[in-house]
Write an enzyme that holds these catalytic residues in place. Structure first.
Site, PDB file in Angstrom:
ATOM      1  N   GLY A  20      77.181  59.607  19.812  1.00 47.80           N
ATOM      2  CA  GLY A  20      77.487  59.595  18.390  1.00 47.80           C
ATOM      3  C   GLY A  20      79.042  59.556  18.356  1.00 47.80           C
ATOM      4  O   GLY A  20      79.465  58.935  17.103  1.00 47.80           O
ATOM      5  N   GLY A  82      68.577  59.706  20.544  1.00 49.93           N
ATOM      6  CA  GLY A  82      67.231  59.380  19.763  1.00 49.93           C
ATOM      7  C   GLY A  82      66.074  59.154  20.504  1.00 49.93           C
ATOM      8  O   GLY A  82      66.125  59.395  21.667  1.00 49.93           O
ATOM      9  N   ASP A 123      69.311  58.998  26.055  1.00 45.31           N
ATOM     10  CA  ASP A 123      70.560  59.095  26.897  1.00 45.31           C
ATOM     11  C   ASP A 123      70.603  60.373  27.965  1.00 45.31           C
ATOM     12  O   ASP A 123      70.893  60.351  28.861  1.00 45.31           O
ATOM     13  CB  ASP A 123      72.068  59.308  25.741  1.00 45.31           C
ATOM     14  CG  ASP A 123      71.418  60.544  24.808  1.00 45.31           C
ATOM     15  OD1 ASP A 123      70.310  61.200  24.809  1.00 45.31           O
ATOM     16  OD2 ASP A 123      72.147  61.094  24.088  1.00 45.31           O
ATOM     17  N   CYS A 192      63.154  77.330  18.613  1.00 42.78           N
ATOM     18  CA  CYS A 192      63.464  76.320  19.432  1.00 42.78           C
ATOM     19  C   CYS A 192      64.590  76.585  20.236  1.00 42.78           C
ATOM     20  O   CYS A 192      65.634  77.462  19.944  1.00 42.78           O
ATOM     21  CB  CYS A 192      63.834  74.822  19.031  1.00 42.78           C
ATOM     22  SG  CYS A 192      62.478  74.150  18.105  1.00 42.78           S
TER      23      CYS A 192
HETATM   24 ZN   LIG Z   1      63.648  72.255  17.371  1.00 44.38          ZN
END
Ligand SMILES: [Zn+2]
Length: 323
Positions: A20, A82, A123, A192
């Site tokens: 990024g 990505g 990546d 998460c």
């Molecule tokens: Zn998540």
């Protein structure tokens, strides 16, 4: 130096790490030595600017290779943030950190400027490859790699192979939920691992706890980072201590679930959050060994990544030698 190493030293590949904030490219030999390296800030306006920069960097690598004894190049490997269709070499959905980085036929674009074979992967997957072939997990065929940075990325190497799944997106370990009533994640899911153990997640948890408690305005919410939370915890701050405890807990539960699924021998932790993170490694190892199916969790080593900031270039280049 053995004959095998001599042969390895003579094979070269181009590795490109697209992040990024920065894009880095280099010529790497099979022993992981970078003989030539270029980097530049990631262009922020359009994909064409990114593609032009990649073209410039690849030409610079070719120029170096031609003028230094015609180094034989095996291919070009790319690692990019990505979701990547590995078989098509296509960036499906990129990252908010790179402008216009969605649905980019990256392998086709690069193949317009070179006849060398080109590979494109996520990546974090390529860093997992680097750690597997040259870093912390060289002797291991079954490892899980967790990159704890701005987000949490993952890579799975099982029975000696990087696992891609149907089209390449397997190993999004940061979006393994450890709490179905937990904080909402930007992926749309709840609880998460990323919401507890990424740099952003750790800073957000600290901000939330401070605002729930209305206890103080110090530190200012916008100045909170994961490293500041760790400093506060070490100086005895109770709230920072709770955030860190939650992070270690979340990481340990996620890792134990992953051990139950993949039966690895080693977990490698990398990324900015675990810079100077030997204490994190020890805390996670202690908890992981204490919960879950004992025969599975007890033999698993938890290690910190070894290759540092060039791991992305090295792992990207390594694709030339394994596919
Ligand atoms: Zn998540």
């Amino acid at each position: 130096m053995s004959t095998k190493e001599l042969v390895n030293e003579m094979e070269y590949s181009v590795g490109i790490d697209i992040g990024g904030t920065k894009i880095a490219a280099g010529i790497v030999n099979k022993s992981g030595n970078i003989v030539f390296r270029r980097s530049a800030p990631t262009p922020q306006s359009s994909r064409n600017e990114v593609l032009d920069l990649l073209d410039d960097m690849i030409q610079a690598c070719f120029h170096y290779a031609n003028h230094n004894g015609s180094l034989p190049l095996k291919g070009i490997g790319i690692g990019t943030a990505g979701q990547i269709d590995f078989h098509q070499g296509r960036v499906l959905s990129g990252t908010a950190n790179i402008a216009d980085w969605n649905d980019v036929a990256l392998r086709d674009e690069i193949s317009k400027i070179t006849s060398l074979p080109v590979w494109v992967d996520n990546d974090v997957n390529v860093i997992a490859l680097a750690e597997h072939y040259l870093g912390a997990a060289q002797a291991e065929s079954n490892i899980l790699f967790l990159a704890l940075g701005t987000g949490v990325g993952g890579g799975i190497i099982s029975e000696g192979r990087l696992i891609h799944g149907a089209w390449g997106s397997a190993g999004e370990l940061g979006h393994l939920s450890v709490n179905m009533d937990g904080p909402e994640c930007k992926c749309g899911f709840r609880g998460c691992l990323e919401t507890y153990a990424s740099g952003t997640g750790i800073a957000n948890r600290m901000r939330e706890k401070l605002s729930e408690l209305h206890v103080r305005q110090d530190p200012e919410p916008e100045h909170i980072t994961s490293q500041l939370v760790f400093q506060l915890m070490k100086s005895g701050d109770k709230i920072a201590g709770q955030v860190v405890e939650e992070m270690i807990h979340a990481l340990s539960y996620a890792i134990v679930s992953l051990i139950h699924i993949f039966n690895p021998t080693m977990i490698v932790l990398g990324g900015g959050v675990v810079e100077d993170g030997e204490w994190i490694r020890l805390s996670v190892e202690k908890q992981v060994h204490a919960i879950g199916l004992r025969s599975m969790v007890h033999p698993v080593q938890i290690q910190l990544a070894k290759l540092g900031p060039n791991a992305g270039i090295i792992g990207a280049a390594y694709q030339s030698w394994i596919y």
